[in-house]
Enzyme design. Structure first.
Site, PDB file in Angstrom:
ATOM      1  N   HIS A  77      41.869  10.828  40.428  1.00 39.51           N
ATOM      2  CA  HIS A  77      41.613  10.822  38.983  1.00 39.51           C
ATOM      3  C   HIS A  77      42.729  11.542  38.218  1.00 39.51           C
ATOM      4  O   HIS A  77      43.829  11.709  38.736  1.00 39.51           O
ATOM      5  CB  HIS A  77      40.224  11.395  38.700  1.00 39.51           C
ATOM      6  N   GLU A 115      36.137  17.028  38.841  1.00 40.08           N
ATOM      7  CA  GLU A 115      36.750  16.596  40.096  1.00 40.08           C
ATOM      8  C   GLU A 115      38.258  16.522  39.980  1.00 40.08           C
ATOM      9  O   GLU A 115      38.981  16.910  40.911  1.00 40.08           O
ATOM     10  CB  GLU A 115      36.179  15.227  40.513  1.00 40.08           C
ATOM     11  N   HIS A 170      39.501  13.783  47.212  1.00 43.35           N
ATOM     12  CA  HIS A 170      38.430  13.557  46.243  1.00 43.35           C
ATOM     13  C   HIS A 170      37.282  14.518  46.504  1.00 43.35           C
ATOM     14  O   HIS A 170      37.289  15.290  47.463  1.00 43.35           O
ATOM     15  CB  HIS A 170      37.913  12.114  46.353  1.00 43.35           C
ATOM     16  N   GLU A 246      36.655  12.884  51.051  1.00 42.98           N
ATOM     17  CA  GLU A 246      35.681  13.370  50.075  1.00 42.98           C
ATOM     18  C   GLU A 246      35.280  14.759  50.576  1.00 42.98           C
ATOM     19  O   GLU A 246      34.527  14.897  51.543  1.00 42.98           O
ATOM     20  CB  GLU A 246      34.464  12.449  50.004  1.00 42.98           C
TER      21      GLU A 246
END
Length: 282
Positions: A77, A115, A170, A246
């Site tokens: 992101h 995040e 992430h 993740e």
């Protein structure tokens, strides 16, 4: 005449006494002038030991695993995505004949820690650890205030760098009750040779190292910390060994606290860096 003698005699006697006194005494030597001793050190060409270099300026000591190796780190992101919906929502190629939005805003903890901030911080820590050992590190984004890049472009950066390993970082945002733990995604079924054994081994090494570092595999997705995925553009479009980590579930209070803490982020980074080094050394 007698009078003269009477005058001269005392004078001669006085002179004799004076001469006798001067020879009989050793006159005190004059006090020597005070000597000032200076301990000034001449200025050498190397004046003093230099201050300890900051971590960012420390010279890299190349390890055998690092020699000539390129690592691409992809912090998920970006901080400016939320303010540019038109740009991040436009469709881009995602592999396997699919399209996906250019990017997303990502998730956040219940307290609002984003995040994108977490992934950027962890990626910088991973990159520094690897660069200090002589790896050449490339990032898919250089700050946490921009927009994108799109997921297809992120994959292209790894391909163009001829990366020996691409790791996307992430954090998840599952609302499932009790959902916690990390998982590592890889592209499956493989679309090219790099997505086969190399990517699978990278994913397994990340999983094993994180678990050995005290992180628990996810209890809500994947199997034993691994997740085969056919829908992630960054993995589908990669022609280099690639995996996506993740790190945990930001909606879980315990994991959110760890991610929000600088010490916690350093723990994530140390595990990821160690896994990448182990993968490239094998």
């Amino acid at each position: 005449m007698v009078a003269v003698r009477r005058v001269i005699a005392p004078l001669l006697l006085a002179v004799a006494l004076l001469l006798t006194g001067c020879e009989g005494e050793t006159p005190a030597a004059p006090a020597p002038a005070p000597v000032t001793t200076r301990t000034s050190t001449p200025t050498p060409t190397t004046v003093a030991p230099p201050a300890s270099p900051s971590p960012s300026s420390s010279p890299a000591v190349t390890t055998p695993a690092a020699a000539g190796k390129v690592v691409v780190l992809d912090p998920g992101h970006n901080g400016g995505n939320g303010a540019h919906p038109a740009e991040i929502n436009r469709p881009v190629p995602a592999g396997r004949g699919q399209t996906k939005p250019c990017n997303t805003t990502g998730t956040a903890t219940n307290a609002g820690y984003a995040e994108h901030a977490f992934t950027f911080d962890v990626a910088q820590r991973v990159g520094k650890a690897l660069a200090d050992k002589g790896f050449h590190v490339v990032y898919t984004r250089q700050n946490d205030t921009g927009v994108g890049p799109c997921v297809d472009r992120r994959a292209a950066i790894g391909n163009e760098a001829n990366a020996d390993a691409v790791v996307s970082i992430h954090a998840d945002g599952s609302e499932a009750a009790g959902a916690n733990g990390f998982h590592v995604a890889y592209s499956a079924p493989a679309l090219n040779a790099a997505q086969g054994a190399p990517s699978t081994r990278l994913a397994q090494t990340l999983r094993d190292t994180m678990r050995a570092s005290g992180f628990s595999p996810a209890n809500y997705i994947g199997t034993n910390g691994l997740s085969a995925r056919a829908d992630l553009a960054g993995l589908n479009l990669s022609t280099r060994p690639a995996a996506l980590v993740e790190c945990g579930n930001m909606r879980n209070a315990t994991e959110a606290a760890r991610m929000t803490s600088a010490d916690g982020r350093q723990q994530f980074a140390a595990a990821i860096a160690a896994a990448i080094e182990a993968y490239l050394a094998s």
